[in-house]
Design a protein around this motif. Structure first.
Motif, PDB file in Angstrom:
ATOM      1  N   SER A   1      12.993 -66.053  96.729  1.00 27.10           N
ATOM      2  CA  SER A   1      11.949 -66.153  97.751  1.00 27.10           C
ATOM      3  C   SER A   1      10.801 -65.198  97.453  1.00 27.10           C
ATOM      4  CB  SER A   1      12.530 -65.917  99.144  1.00 27.10           C
ATOM      5  OG  SER A   1      13.094 -64.643  99.206  1.00 27.10           O
ATOM      6  N   TYR A   2       9.674 -65.518  98.048  1.00 23.10           N
ATOM      7  CA  TYR A   2       8.432 -64.798  97.790  1.00 23.10           C
ATOM      8  C   TYR A   2       8.072 -63.993  99.028  1.00 23.10           C
ATOM      9  CZ  TYR A   2       4.066 -64.051  95.451  1.00 23.10           C
ATOM     10  OH  TYR A   2       3.029 -63.474  94.811  1.00 23.10           O
ATOM     11  N   GLN A   3       7.695 -62.751  98.808  1.00 22.66           N
ATOM     12  CA  GLN A   3       7.509 -61.850  99.954  1.00 22.66           C
ATOM     13  C   GLN A   3       6.140 -61.965 100.603  1.00 22.66           C
ATOM     14  OE1 GLN A   3      10.204 -60.340 101.041  1.00 22.66           O
ATOM     15  NE2 GLN A   3      11.215 -61.283  99.282  1.00 22.66           N
ATOM     16  N   GLY A   4       5.271 -62.782 100.062  1.00 24.25           N
ATOM     17  CA  GLY A   4       3.914 -62.891 100.611  1.00 24.25           C
ATOM     18  C   GLY A   4       2.918 -62.390  99.593  1.00 24.25           C
ATOM     19  N   SER A   5       1.698 -62.896  99.682  1.00 27.78           N
ATOM     20  CA  SER A   5       0.731 -62.562  98.636  1.00 27.78           C
ATOM     21  C   SER A   5      -0.205 -61.450  99.090  1.00 27.78           C
ATOM     22  CB  SER A   5      -0.066 -63.807  98.250  1.00 27.78           C
ATOM     23  OG  SER A   5      -0.994 -64.119  99.248  1.00 27.78           O
ATOM     24  N   LEU A   6      -0.806 -60.777  98.138  1.00 25.51           N
ATOM     25  CA  LEU A   6      -1.718 -59.670  98.442  1.00 25.51           C
ATOM     26  C   LEU A   6      -2.952 -59.804  97.544  1.00 25.51           C
ATOM     27  CD1 LEU A   6      -2.297 -56.871  99.785  1.00 25.51           C
ATOM     28  CD2 LEU A   6      -1.192 -55.841  97.811  1.00 25.51           C
ATOM     29  N   GLY A   7      -4.115 -59.851  98.173  1.00 19.62           N
ATOM     30  CA  GLY A   7      -5.361 -59.925  97.407  1.00 19.62           C
ATOM     31  C   GLY A   7      -5.659 -58.566  96.778  1.00 19.62           C
ATOM     32  N   ARG A   8      -6.038 -58.561  95.516  1.00 21.72           N
ATOM     33  CA  ARG A   8      -6.390 -57.307  94.857  1.00 21.72           C
ATOM     34  C   ARG A   8      -7.201 -57.608  93.609  1.00 21.72           C
ATOM     35  NH1 ARG A   8      -1.195 -58.824  94.446  1.00 21.72           N
ATOM     36  NH2 ARG A   8      -0.122 -58.746  92.468  1.00 21.72           N
ATOM     37  N   ASN A   9      -7.995 -56.648  93.221  1.00 26.46           N
ATOM     38  CA  ASN A   9      -8.822 -56.857  92.038  1.00 26.46           C
ATOM     39  C   ASN A   9      -9.214 -55.538  91.413  1.00 26.46           C
ATOM     40  OD1 ASN A   9      -9.717 -59.334  90.784  1.00 26.46           O
ATOM     41  ND2 ASN A   9     -10.150 -59.980  92.880  1.00 26.46           N
ATOM     42  N   VAL A  10      -9.423 -55.580  90.120  1.00 26.06           N
ATOM     43  CA  VAL A  10      -9.933 -54.390  89.431  1.00 26.06           C
ATOM     44  C   VAL A  10     -11.060 -54.853  88.522  1.00 26.06           C
ATOM     45  CG1 VAL A  10      -8.143 -54.537  87.640  1.00 26.06           C
ATOM     46  CG2 VAL A  10      -9.353 -52.383  87.994  1.00 26.06           C
ATOM     47  N   ILE A  11     -12.155 -54.108  88.551  1.00 22.33           N
ATOM     48  CA  ILE A  11     -13.344 -54.482  87.787  1.00 22.33           C
ATOM     49  C   ILE A  11     -13.877 -53.229  87.109  1.00 22.33           C
ATOM     50  CG2 ILE A  11     -15.683 -55.414  87.951  1.00 22.33           C
ATOM     51  CD1 ILE A  11     -14.610 -56.342  90.862  1.00 22.33           C
ATOM     52  N   ARG A  12     -14.257 -53.391  85.855  1.00 22.83           N
ATOM     53  CA  ARG A  12     -14.905 -52.271  85.174  1.00 22.83           C
ATOM     54  C   ARG A  12     -16.289 -52.720  84.756  1.00 22.83           C
ATOM     55  NH1 ARG A  12     -10.512 -49.067  81.605  1.00 22.83           N
ATOM     56  NH2 ARG A  12     -10.198 -47.676  83.335  1.00 22.83           N
ATOM     57  N   MET A  13     -17.288 -51.946  85.107  1.00 26.74           N
ATOM     58  CA  MET A  13     -18.644 -52.305  84.687  1.00 26.74           C
ATOM     59  C   MET A  13     -19.431 -51.033  84.443  1.00 26.74           C
ATOM     60  SD  MET A  13     -20.852 -53.164  87.918  1.00 26.74           S
ATOM     61  CE  MET A  13     -21.524 -51.682  88.577  1.00 26.74           C
ATOM     62  N   PHE A  14     -20.192 -51.026  83.367  1.00 24.47           N
ATOM     63  CA  PHE A  14     -20.953 -49.851  82.957  1.00 24.47           C
ATOM     64  C   PHE A  14     -20.073 -48.613  83.104  1.00 24.47           C
ATOM     65  CE2 PHE A  14     -24.211 -52.993  84.319  1.00 24.47           C
ATOM     66  CZ  PHE A  14     -24.679 -53.272  83.040  1.00 24.47           C
TER      67      PHE A  14
END
Lengths: 205, 401
Positions: B311-324
């Motif tokens: 079973s899946y515990q639920g999703s979580l939005g997340r992001n990582v961005i590198r710029m300059f």
């Protein structure tokens, strides 16, 4: 398969492991020459500070399954199964930091490294000192640790010792005198347990 | 047992591998609209930027299908699903029967309403072929227009700036990535992009594109005209569910699935950007269309398809961005909508680095964060959110350090 085992309660925060780690991952592998290297080698073990200001040697656990490996976009993170070690291929790494977002222990850093292309920032983390292990040496952090906070041993043995230590503590605080490990009482218990296991195995066969 | 997987993105690939992991015998078919082998979608912006070559995009070796005994249907689309008879109709005219089905069709770019949007030089940035077409045109382009300040628009703008083009970004809010960032961090990012030459226009929309065969200018709703010879449309994505009409599969925001990633029809599963799951912090149905979620969901769907209940515990939005010179990491709820008494926001800003840390807590549990620079321990914070552990005052203080 031996692993580095951390005993944080014994860490005195002397940072010797970080120096030894940085030297082991330098080009020259000697302290004095390492200080002059470009890029300056950095440690892959990190001493964190806990809420009581005590040291905590924080290093890659080489998890299985490894969240960093699943999160890695270009597939630069891989496992060397025979050593239980998770490694980063610096040539494939795109420095996207997806692994930083996945590692629940926060042990991956991003910088130039002696083992990567010059000028390229890459994900860098503990490699279990594989190159030292191949030369018959133990990981540099363990060799440098004088307080016993870092050990290099079989995981199940370490677990067993931990269980013994907990039971020792429980018994000693309850005022009951416990026979030392390896005494006749323990030998008897072990022999009995072993016989039971063997009997179970023969009856199954 | 015949497993059919629609889609060869990361969710489909992980599902196929999970099924093979547990079951070397059963038959697996993968249907993919693209003919390119399974590749890393998030890396296409690096291709546009010039940081990687196309040969770095595949996520599995060239013999992926053969080595795992998978029957591949490249360049084929599913036109309909008959869930009653467990059959798919393909655009080749064939039908395909299945025992277990996974829908991992991902998402399509959201269309815009503007005249002349079919002119050459107007792209969405979703697939490797989108980027390859952009690259083919790049040498004859000088100024680019990016519609939308979401992740796609942001990455396109960054990549084109790196290519030395004059880039204008049109955004509805005052700063890029407004869904992921609060005004302070959004402002830091906008200012950095502007310092590197990005031109930002806020509060305007394109009503029409003009040009002879190829786009040459955009007409804005305030009457102005902007010259541009390349347009990237980054107005978000929509789950690719168009072919599901009449299938009986329940679609809400995306395909509704339970904790085993099974749809409302038994034996039919969905994973990745097309699936609607419960968000772990919002506690309601949500789509977090991100790579790590798709990978995890694909794997779990595959385990369930192969008969192992996971079973899946639920999703979580997340992001990582590198710029300059900025590293940006965000997760969970960044801007709490309801200012309930239990919501607490902790911030720390050191303008020199700059170093910015912002934490959103609900009932003493971490539900979201934004980090600018010093992102190394972000995974620990993600883990804190996923585990939902309550924090005491001292632990909250440690977050900000």
């Amino acid at each position: 398969m031996k692993q580095v085992v951390v005993h944080p309660e014994k860490c005195v925060g002397c940072m010797q492991c970080t120096v030894a780690c940085a030297v082991a991952h330098s080009s020259s592998r000697t302290l004095y020459a390492a200080l002059l290297e470009e890029p300056l080698p950095r440690s892959r073990i990190h001493i964190g500070s806990t809420r009581f200001g005590r040291g905590f040697p924080n290093r890659c656990r080489h998890c299985d399954p490894a969240p960093c490996m699943r999160a890695c976009l270009p597939g630069a993170i891989y496992r060397v199964s025979e050593y239980g070690t998770v490694l980063v291929d610096p040539d494939k790494c795109i420095n996207c930091a997806s692994c930083a977002m996945a590692c629940p222990f926060g042990v991956i850093r991003y910088h130039e490294d002696a083992w990567a292309q010059p000028g390229k920032t890459v994900a860098v983390k503990c490699d279990n000192c594989l190159s030292r292990q191949l030369r018959g040496l133990i990981p540099a952090c363990v060799e440098a640790c004088k307080s016993g906070a870092l050990g290099f041993e079989e995981m199940d043995r370490a677990q067993r010792r931990k269980t013994d230590a907990v039971s020792d503590t429980v018994w000693s605080t309850s005022g009951v005198v416990l026979p030392a490990a390896g005494s006749i009482g323990f030998e008897l218990l072990h022999a009995q347990k072993k016989a039971m296991v063997e009997m179970a195995q023969t009856s199954r066969a | 047992m015949h497993h059919v997987i629609i889609g060869n993105g990361i969710a489909g690939v992980q599902a196929a591998e999970a099924i093979r992991h547990l079951d070397p015998e059963s038959e697996i078919s993968m249907i993919a609209a693209e003919t390119f082998p399974p590749y890393c979608r998030p890396m296409i912006s690096l291709l546009l930027e010039g940081a990687v070559t196309p040969d770095r995009l595949p996520i599995r070796p060239g013999d992926f299908y053969e080595s795992r005994s998978i029957r591949a249907f490249p360049g084929v689309r599913v036109t309909a699903i008959d869930s009653g008879r467990a059959r798919l109709s393909l655009d080749t005219g064939e039908t395909l029967a299945y025992d277990r089905l996974l829908i991992a069709t991902g998402a399509d770019p959201r269309a815009i309403r503007a005249e002349g949007k079919t002119l050459a030089g107007i792209f969405s940035m979703r697939t490797v072929s989108d980027v390859q077409k952009m690259l083919d045109m790049l040498s004859s382009c000088r100024s680019a227009l990016v519609l939308g300040g979401g992740l796609v628009g942001f990455k396109a703008a960054y990549s084109l700036l790196k290519r030395g083009m004059a880039v204008t970004m049109l955004i509805a809010s005052g700063y890029p990535l407004s869904m992921q960032l609060d005004p302070v961090s959004g402002g830091i990012i906008r200012d950095t992009l502007v310092r590197h030459g990005l031109h930002v226009e806020t509060g305007v929309e394109v009503t029409a594109f003009e040009g002879s065969g190829r786009v040459q200018r955009a007409i804005l709703n305030d009457g102005r005209t902007l010259a541009c010879d390349l347009v990237v449309v980054g107005k978000g994505v929509r789950p690719a569910t168009g072919f599901l009409a009449g299938s009986g599969i329940d679609v809400d925001l995306g395909i509704r699935v339970d904790e085993h990633l099974q749809t409302t029809i038994s034996g039919v599963f969905a994973a990745g950007d097309v699936a609607e799951l419960t968000d772990v912090v919002r506690k309601r149905p949500w789509i977090n269309a991100i790579w790590p979620e798709a990978a995890a969901q694909g794997w779990i769907a595959g385990l369930n398809m192969a008969g192992r209940s996971a079973s899946y515990q639920g999703s979580l939005g997340r992001n990582v961005i590198r710029m300059f010179d900025l590293d940006i990491m965000t997760a969970g709820i960044v801007q709490p909508q309801e200012a309930a008494g239990t919501t607490q926001v902790l911030t720390h800003l050191d303008g020199n680095g700059p170093i910015y840390r912002r934490f959103v807590l609900q009932e003493d549990r971490l539900v979201g964060f934004t980090l600018i620079n010093r992102i190394e321990k972000g995974g620990m914070l993600v883990s804190l959110i996923q585990r939902g552990l309550p924090l005491d005052p001292e632990e909250k203080r440690l977050l900000l350090l």
